[in-house]
Design a protein around this motif. Structure first.
Motif, PDB file in Angstrom:
ATOM      1  N   SER A  91     -29.880 -37.505 -30.647  1.00 17.99           N
ATOM      2  CA  SER A  91     -28.835 -38.408 -31.126  1.00 17.99           C
ATOM      3  C   SER A  91     -27.618 -38.397 -30.222  1.00 17.99           C
ATOM      4  O   SER A  91     -26.951 -39.405 -30.038  1.00 17.99           O
ATOM      5  N   VAL A  92     -27.305 -37.226 -29.663  1.00 16.89           N
ATOM      6  CA  VAL A  92     -26.118 -37.110 -28.808  1.00 16.89           C
ATOM      7  C   VAL A  92     -26.394 -37.641 -27.417  1.00 16.89           C
ATOM      8  O   VAL A  92     -25.655 -38.464 -26.871  1.00 16.89           O
ATOM      9  N   VAL A  93     -27.533 -37.180 -26.843  1.00 14.21           N
ATOM     10  CA  VAL A  93     -27.827 -37.548 -25.457  1.00 14.21           C
ATOM     11  C   VAL A  93     -28.121 -39.029 -25.315  1.00 14.21           C
ATOM     12  O   VAL A  93     -27.793 -39.661 -24.312  1.00 14.21           O
ATOM     13  N   ALA A  94     -28.741 -39.614 -26.354  1.00 17.90           N
ATOM     14  CA  ALA A  94     -29.125 -41.027 -26.263  1.00 17.90           C
ATOM     15  C   ALA A  94     -27.932 -41.930 -26.039  1.00 17.90           C
ATOM     16  O   ALA A  94     -28.060 -43.026 -25.486  1.00 17.90           O
ATOM     17  N   GLN A  95     -26.768 -41.509 -26.458  1.00 23.21           N
ATOM     18  CA  GLN A  95     -25.590 -42.350 -26.318  1.00 23.21           C
ATOM     19  C   GLN A  95     -25.051 -42.377 -24.893  1.00 23.21           C
ATOM     20  O   GLN A  95     -24.177 -43.175 -24.574  1.00 23.21           O
ATOM     21  N   THR A  96     -25.541 -41.498 -24.027  1.00 16.70           N
ATOM     22  CA  THR A  96     -24.952 -41.372 -22.693  1.00 16.70           C
ATOM     23  C   THR A  96     -25.954 -41.646 -21.579  1.00 16.70           C
ATOM     24  O   THR A  96     -25.762 -41.223 -20.453  1.00 16.70           O
ATOM     25  N   THR A  97     -27.037 -42.338 -21.900  1.00 15.79           N
ATOM     26  CA  THR A  97     -28.090 -42.509 -20.895  1.00 15.79           C
ATOM     27  C   THR A  97     -27.797 -43.619 -19.897  1.00 15.79           C
ATOM     28  O   THR A  97     -28.346 -43.642 -18.812  1.00 15.79           O
ATOM     29  N   GLY A  98     -27.011 -44.600 -20.282  1.00 12.02           N
ATOM     30  CA  GLY A  98     -26.733 -45.693 -19.366  1.00 12.02           C
ATOM     31  C   GLY A  98     -27.772 -46.783 -19.395  1.00 12.02           C
ATOM     32  O   GLY A  98     -27.625 -47.782 -18.711  1.00 12.02           O
ATOM     33  N   THR A  99     -28.855 -46.636 -20.185  1.00 14.14           N
ATOM     34  CA  THR A  99     -29.838 -47.696 -20.291  1.00 14.14           C
ATOM     35  C   THR A  99     -29.367 -48.732 -21.291  1.00 14.14           C
ATOM     36  O   THR A  99     -28.518 -48.476 -22.132  1.00 14.14           O
ATOM     37  N   ILE A 100     -29.951 -49.927 -21.226  1.00 10.31           N
ATOM     38  CA  ILE A 100     -29.538 -51.048 -22.071  1.00 10.31           C
ATOM     39  C   ILE A 100     -30.665 -51.376 -23.037  1.00 10.31           C
ATOM     40  O   ILE A 100     -31.829 -51.440 -22.657  1.00 10.31           O
ATOM     41  N   SER A 101     -30.303 -51.594 -24.295  1.00 13.46           N
ATOM     42  CA  SER A 101     -31.268 -51.969 -25.317  1.00 13.46           C
ATOM     43  C   SER A 101     -31.440 -53.484 -25.328  1.00 13.46           C
ATOM     44  O   SER A 101     -30.472 -54.232 -25.384  1.00 13.46           O
ATOM     45  N   VAL A 102     -32.718 -53.921 -25.259  1.00 15.35           N
ATOM     46  CA  VAL A 102     -33.046 -55.344 -25.344  1.00 15.35           C
ATOM     47  C   VAL A 102     -33.946 -55.528 -26.560  1.00 15.35           C
ATOM     48  O   VAL A 102     -34.990 -54.887 -26.665  1.00 15.35           O
ATOM     49  N   LYS A 103     -33.522 -56.396 -27.474  1.00 14.07           N
ATOM     50  CA  LYS A 103     -34.279 -56.573 -28.709  1.00 14.07           C
ATOM     51  C   LYS A 103     -34.502 -58.058 -28.950  1.00 14.07           C
ATOM     52  O   LYS A 103     -33.639 -58.887 -28.666  1.00 14.07           O
ATOM     53  N   LEU A 104     -35.697 -58.382 -29.462  1.00 15.31           N
ATOM     54  CA  LEU A 104     -35.975 -59.753 -29.856  1.00 15.31           C
ATOM     55  C   LEU A 104     -36.920 -59.746 -31.050  1.00 15.31           C
ATOM     56  O   LEU A 104     -37.607 -58.760 -31.312  1.00 15.31           O
TER      57      LEU A 104
ATOM     58  N   TYR B  70     -40.128 -57.402 -34.787  1.00 19.07           N
ATOM     59  CA  TYR B  70     -39.210 -56.981 -33.736  1.00 19.07           C
ATOM     60  C   TYR B  70     -39.911 -56.178 -32.640  1.00 19.07           C
ATOM     61  O   TYR B  70     -40.849 -55.402 -32.903  1.00 19.07           O
ATOM     62  N   ALA B  71     -39.428 -56.343 -31.425  1.00 17.86           N
ATOM     63  CA  ALA B  71     -39.793 -55.502 -30.285  1.00 17.86           C
ATOM     64  C   ALA B  71     -38.494 -55.103 -29.595  1.00 17.86           C
ATOM     65  O   ALA B  71     -37.548 -55.892 -29.521  1.00 17.86           O
ATOM     66  N   GLN B  72     -38.455 -53.865 -29.089  1.00 19.88           N
ATOM     67  CA  GLN B  72     -37.223 -53.365 -28.477  1.00 19.88           C
ATOM     68  C   GLN B  72     -37.564 -52.556 -27.236  1.00 19.88           C
ATOM     69  O   GLN B  72     -38.530 -51.791 -27.221  1.00 19.88           O
ATOM     70  N   PHE B  73     -36.753 -52.759 -26.171  1.00 20.09           N
ATOM     71  CA  PHE B  73     -36.949 -52.047 -24.918  1.00 20.09           C
ATOM     72  C   PHE B  73     -35.634 -51.375 -24.518  1.00 20.09           C
ATOM     73  O   PHE B  73     -34.550 -51.857 -24.863  1.00 20.09           O
ATOM     74  N   TRP B  74     -35.744 -50.267 -23.776  1.00 16.60           N
ATOM     75  CA  TRP B  74     -34.588 -49.624 -23.157  1.00 16.60           C
ATOM     76  C   TRP B  74     -34.827 -49.655 -21.651  1.00 16.60           C
ATOM     77  O   TRP B  74     -35.784 -49.032 -21.157  1.00 16.60           O
ATOM     78  N   VAL B  75     -33.989 -50.380 -20.919  1.00 21.20           N
ATOM     79  CA  VAL B  75     -34.240 -50.612 -19.500  1.00 21.20           C
ATOM     80  C   VAL B  75     -32.944 -50.486 -18.701  1.00 21.20           C
ATOM     81  O   VAL B  75     -31.836 -50.506 -19.253  1.00 21.20           O
TER      82      VAL B  75
END
Length: 815
Positions: free
Chosen positions: A19-32, A66-71
C-alpha cells in the motif's frame, strides 16, 4: 508453527508495504470499461495495450466490464475484441507524468451480424498455453480427445497421471483438488473416478491446471488444482452445437453432447446435455507370495486372474440462467443433474500353490455388481458492482448425491462346497455451501476479502448377508453397519495484489475451521460408537513475479495446503473386494498438511523452468496388512513425504503448419513412516527418482485439415510407500477436417496404438508381496462429428469509422 507464524507475519508486512510503495512507483494507471449497445458490461472481453505494433500488456475485463493497466509514460493504443462482436481499435493517446491515473471513456462493442459464409478462420487457440503457476489446455483444439471420457483425457495431459484405482496425481503428487467450473465436486476416490469416467470430454472447453493457488480458493488439494471448464457460448441470439462419436476398442462405446445458448437483451439461457453408453473391461492378474515369519522362506503362492466385464450408461444435464437486473447487478441460477448406471460381471480364480508351485487348492468366484450414481444440484448466484472498482459475488449451493452399490459373490471350492455373500450399500450425501467474495481496487492495489461455509451430511448403510452350500441367507453382522457423518467447514480469507513497474506481487491468508461428528450404529454383535474432531489452521499463500526484460520473467510462490480424508474412508467397517482381499475404513484418519515452494523462470513466453519443493506431514497412503492369507488394505497417515521436483515446459512453433508443446517432470521422492497393527510395527523408508514426459504435436495442413500426434511416458514410480509401478506410456494420433462450410468438424483418432497403457507393479505386505498387472480397453479408434448451428460471427479486425470518432475522444482525466 514457527514457520507458519513467520510466513503470516511476512504476508501482513507485505500487505502494508504494498500500500505504501505502490504510491511512489511513478507508473500510470489506465482504466477503461467495455459495454454493449445496451450499456451493459461485457466481461471477459480482451483488451490489448499496444505501443505502435508492439503488444505491451493484455488483460480480460472483469465482471463489471473493467480492465486496468499500470504502465510507464508513452504513446499507446488499445485493441478491444470479444467473440460475436466487431473489434475496436482506438486512436493513439499519450501518457505523461502530469497525471497518476487516467480513465478512458466506455468502449462500446457492437454485435457482429455477419453470416457464417463470410467467416474466414485465420487462427485458433493453441492446444496448450503455458503460464507461470498454471497450464491451460484447450480441448477444443485437440483431435485425439475425440470420443474419450474426461478421465481418459486427463491422463494424457502434461504432468498428470492416473493410477489403477482412478486416483489422479499432478507432477508426481496425489491429492489434487478437482473443480468443475470452479466448484468442488466433494467426491473422492472411486466415486470421483466414476463421475469423470462417465463425463464425455466433448463437454469441456478447457482444463486449467494450477500448481499454486491464491487464498480465495479452498485450501484443500496439496498437489494443486485441476479446474474442468465446460463449454459455454455468450454469443448473442440462439446458437449451439451437437457432437456425436463412436469408439471401438475390444468393445463399442458412444458419446453424445448437445449444447445450446440463447442470449437476448438482459437474459441469457444455456443448457448442456450429455449421454454416453458403452461396454468395457478390466483384466487384472495378481500373483501373491507368502513368507514365513523369517521373511525369506516361502510358505505358499496365491495366483489370482480376474476379469471384469461391464456395461455403463451416463447422462448429465446442466442448465444456466443469467439475468442482468441492472447495469450493476446480475442474478444467476444453475441446475445440474447426473445419472450413472454400471452393471458388471466378474470371474475370478484363486489358485493356491505350495513352495514347489504344485497346486494345493482352487477357488472360483463369480460376481455381479450394480452401481448407480445420482446427483442433483442447485446454484444461486449474484454479482453486484458497487462502483467501477469494487464488486461483490455471492454463491449459494445445494448438492444431493445418491450412490447405490449391490454386490453378489459366489465361491466354488475345489472340493465342491460353495459359499456366497451379498451386500446392499446405499450412500446419501447432502451438501450445503455458501460463499461471498468482495474485491476493491485503486490505481495500484487490488484487495479481496471472502468467506465460505459448508455443511456435509452423509448416511452410509451396508447390509451384508452370507450363505453356505445354498442354505438360508443369514445376516453378516461382522460387516453390516450404518455410518452417519456430519462435517462443518468455515473459512475466511484476505488477499492483496499489486503491479509495481516490473513487479507483480500477490499475498493472501486463509483461515479454515473444521469440525465433524461421526456415529457408527450398533447391531446385535457390535455396540454403538462415535467420535468427533475439531481443528483450525491458517493457510498463507504468496506469489512474487519479476519481469526482468521483454524475454525473461522470474516468479516465486509459497503456500500451505490441507487435505482432509474422504468421509467414507472414516467408516471403520469392511468392504468385500474378493474372498482374500478386503477394504477397511479408518476412524483415526487425520488430515495431512503440505508446504509447497516453487521458483520459476519464463523465457519468451515459450519455455518455463520450475524448481519445486514440498513437505507433507501425516501424509496419506494406502496401507496393506496380511493375516492368515487375507490381505486387508486401508488408507491412513504415515510420517513424512518430501518431493523435490524439476519441470520444463516448452511451447514451440517451428513452422506455420506445425507447433508442439512438451513437458518433462522429474521428482525425487523421500517417504518415511510406520505401519502399526496391534503389536506389529514396521518402519519403512523409501527414496525414488521418477519422471513424467509428454509431447503434443499439432499440424495444420490447409483447406480445413489438421492433425495431432501425442504421447506420454512415465518412468518407474512410487506413489504409496508399499507399492511400486513399472514404466508405462501411450501414443495417440488423430486427424480432423472442417466440412459443411465450416459448420461441421469430423475427427478420427486412434489412442494407445501399441497397447502400452498398462499398470504393472509390486505391492509389499507383512511377510508377503504381490505382483499385479492391470489392463483396460485403452487401445481404441474413435470417430466423431460436431455440427454448429445458430448465428455465427466474423473474426476480422476493423478500425470502426462510426465508433472511431467517439473512441478518439475517450481519453479523460481521472482523480
Amino acid at each position: 508453527m514457527n514457520a507458519l507464524r513467520a510466513t503470516t507475519s511476512l504476508l501482513l508486512a507485505m500487505c502494508t508495504w504494498l500500500s505504501v510503495v505502490a504510491q511512489t512507483t511513478g507508473t500510470i494507471s489506465v482504466k477503461l470499461r467495455v459495454v454493449n449497445e445496451q450499456q451493459l458490461p461485457l466481461a471477459n472481453s480482451t483488451v490489448e495495450l499496444l505501443k505502435g505494433e508492439k503488444l505491451v500488456k493484455i488483460q480480460m475485463t472483469d465482471t463489471a466490464g473493467y480492465a486496468q493497466f499500470w504502465v510507464a509514460p508513452a504513446t499507446y493504443i488499445c485493441h478491444i475484441s470479444r467473440v460475436g462482436y466487431t473489434d475496436v481499435i482506438t486512436l493513439d493517446f499519450k501518457l505523461d507524468n502530469s497525471n497518476s491515473a487516467i480513465t478512458l471513456s466506455d468502449v462500446v462493442l457492437h454485435t457482429n451480424n455477419q453470416t457464417l459464409q463470410e467467416v474466414k478462420v485465420s487462427s485458433r487457440k493453441p492446444f496448450i498455453e503455458i503460464q507461470a503457476g498454471r497450464t491451460l489446455v484447450n480441448l477444443e483444439a485437440s483431435t485425439s480427445a475425440a470420443g474419450s471420457n474426461v478421465l481418459e483425457t486427463l491422463e494424457k495431459l502434461p504432468g498428470i497421471t492416473v493410477d489403477k484405482d482412478g486416483k489422479i496425481s499432478l507432477k508426481g503428487k496425489a491429492q489434487v483438488l478437482i473443480l468443475i467450473d470452479g466448484k468442488q465436486t466433494y467426491l473422492s476416490g472411486s466415486d470421483l473416478a466414476a463421475l469423470l469416467s462417465g463425463m464425455s470430454a466433448s463437454q469441456l472447453s478447457q482444463v486449467e491446471i494450477m500448481t499454486t493457488a491464491p487464498a480465495r480458493y479452498d485450501a484443500s488439494g496439496s498437489a494443486g488444482i485441476i479446474n474442468l471448464k465446460t463449454k459455454k457460448n455468450n454469443q448473442k441470439g440462439f446458437n449451439g452445437s451437437l457432437t456425436t462419436s463412436y469408439t471401438q476398442g475390444r468393445y463399442p462405446k458412444n458419446n453424445n453432447t448437445l449444447i445450446f445458448n440463447y442470449r437476448s437483451g438482459k437474459l441469457n439461457l444455456s443448457a448442456n446435455y450429455t449421454a454416453s453408453f458403452g461396454r468395457n473391461y478390466l483384466d487384472l492378474y495378481a500373483d501373491r507370495t507368502y513368507y514365513k515369519s523369517d521373511g525369506t522362506t516361502i510358505q505358499s503362492y496365491l495366483e489370482q486372474p480376474n476379469y471384469i466385464n461391464y456395461n455403463s450408461s451416463f447422462q448429465s444435464a446442466r442448465f444456466g440462467l443469467n439475468y442482468s437486473a441492472s447495469a450493476k447487478t446480475t442474478l444467476g441460477l444453475g441446475l445440474t443433474g447426473v445419472f450413472l448406471q454400471r452393471d458388471q460381471l466378474g470371474h475370478n480364480s484363486a489358485i493356491w500353490q505350495n513352495p514347489a508351485k504344485t497346486v494345493d487348492s482352487t477357488l472360483t468366484t463369480t460376481s455381479t455388481t450394480g452401481t448407480n450414481f445420482k446427483n442433483g444440484g442447485v446454484n444461486l448466484n449474484l454479482h453486484h458492482a458497487f462502483s467501477h472498482n469494487s464488486d461483490l459475488a455471492v454463491d449459494v449451493d445445494y448438492l444431493n448425491y445418491s450412490l447405490g452399490n449391490d454386490q453378489y459373490f459366489q465361491n466354488i471350492f475345489s472340493n465342491g462346497t460353495t459359499d456366497a455373500s451379498k451386500g446392499n450399500l446405499p450412500t446419501g450425501i447432502k451438501i450445503y455451501s455458501a460463499k461471498a467474495d468482495y474485491e476493491v481496487q485503486n490505481q495500484y492495489v487490488k484487495w479481496g476479502l471472502g468467506w465460505k461455509s459448508s455443511r456435509i451430511n452423509t448416511d452410509n448403510l451396508a447390509d451384508y448377508y452370507y450363505q453356505w452350500n445354498g442354505a438360508t441367507w443369514m445376516t453378516d453382522y461382522n460387516r453390516t453397519n450404518h455410518f452417519l457423518y456430519n462435517e462443518y467447514i468455515h473459512a475466511a480469507y484476505g488477499n492483496v495484489e499489486a503491479k509495481l513497474s516490473k513487479w507483480n506481487l500477490q499475498g493472501g491468508l486463509r483461515f479454515e475451521s473444521t469440525n465433524y461428528d461421526a456415529t457408527q450404529m450398533g447391531n446385535p454383535m457390535r455396540k454403538d460408537s462415535s467420535f468427533s474432531r475439531d481443528y483450525n489452521s491458517l493457510f498463507p499463500a504468496a506469489n512474487i513475479s519479476y519481469t526482468a526484460d521483454s524475454v525473461n520473467t522470474f516468479s516465486f510462490s509459497a503456500g500451505r495446503r490441507i487435505d482432509r480424508p474422504a468421509f467414507q474412508k472414516l467408516n471403520p467397517f469392511s468392504i468385500i473386494i474378493n474372498k482374500y482381499t478386503y477394504q477397511v475404513g479408518n476412524p483415526y484418519y487425520l488430515p495431512q498438511y503440505t508446504w509447497n515452494l516453487e521458483l520459476s523462470h519464463l523465457y519468451k513466453n515459450t519455455l518455463i523452468t520450475t524448481l519445486s519443493y514440498s513437505r507433507t506431514t501425516d501424509y496419506f497412503s494406502q496401507i496393506f496388512y496380511a493375516d492368515n492369507g487375507i490381505v486387508t488394505y486401508t488408507e491412513g497417515n504415515l510420517g513424512m513425504l518430501q518431493v523435490l521436483g524439476l519441470s520444463l515446459s516448452a511451447k514451440v512453433a517451428p513452422t506455420r503448419w506445425w507447433s508442439f508443446a512438451a513437458q518433462a517432470v522429474l521428482n525425487h521422492r523421500i517417504m518415511q513412516g510406520q505401519i502399526l497393527k496391534g503389536q506389529f510395527v514396521q518402519t519403512l523408508s523409501r527414496t525414488m527418482n521418477q519422471g513424467n514426459f509428454s509431447l503434443n504435436n499439432q499440424f495444420k495442413f490447409g483447406t480445413g485439415w489438421s492433425g495431432e500426434l501425442s504421447g506420454t511416458y512415465n518412468t518407474r514410480s512410487r506413489q504409496d510407500i508399499q507399492e511400486l509401478l513399472e514404466p508405462s506410456g501411450q501414443l495417440s494420433l488423430g486427424v480432423s477436417k472442417t466440412v459443411l462450410q465450416n459448420k461441421g468438424t469430423i475427427k478420427l483418432a486412434a489412442r494407445d496404438l501399441f497397447y502400452t497403457q498398462a499398470m504393472i507393479g509390486f505391492t509389499e505386505f507383512q511377510n508377503s508381496n504381490e505382483y499385479f498387472s492391470l489392463r483396460r480397453d485403452t487401445r481404441v479408434l474413435a470417430l466423431s462429428f460436431t455440427y454448429r448451428f445458430g448465428k455465427a460471427f466474423k473474426s476480422s479486425i476493423k478500425r470502426s469509422i462510426g465508433s472511431a470518432t467517439e473512441e478518439a475522444q475517450r481519453v479523460g482525466t481521472g482523480n
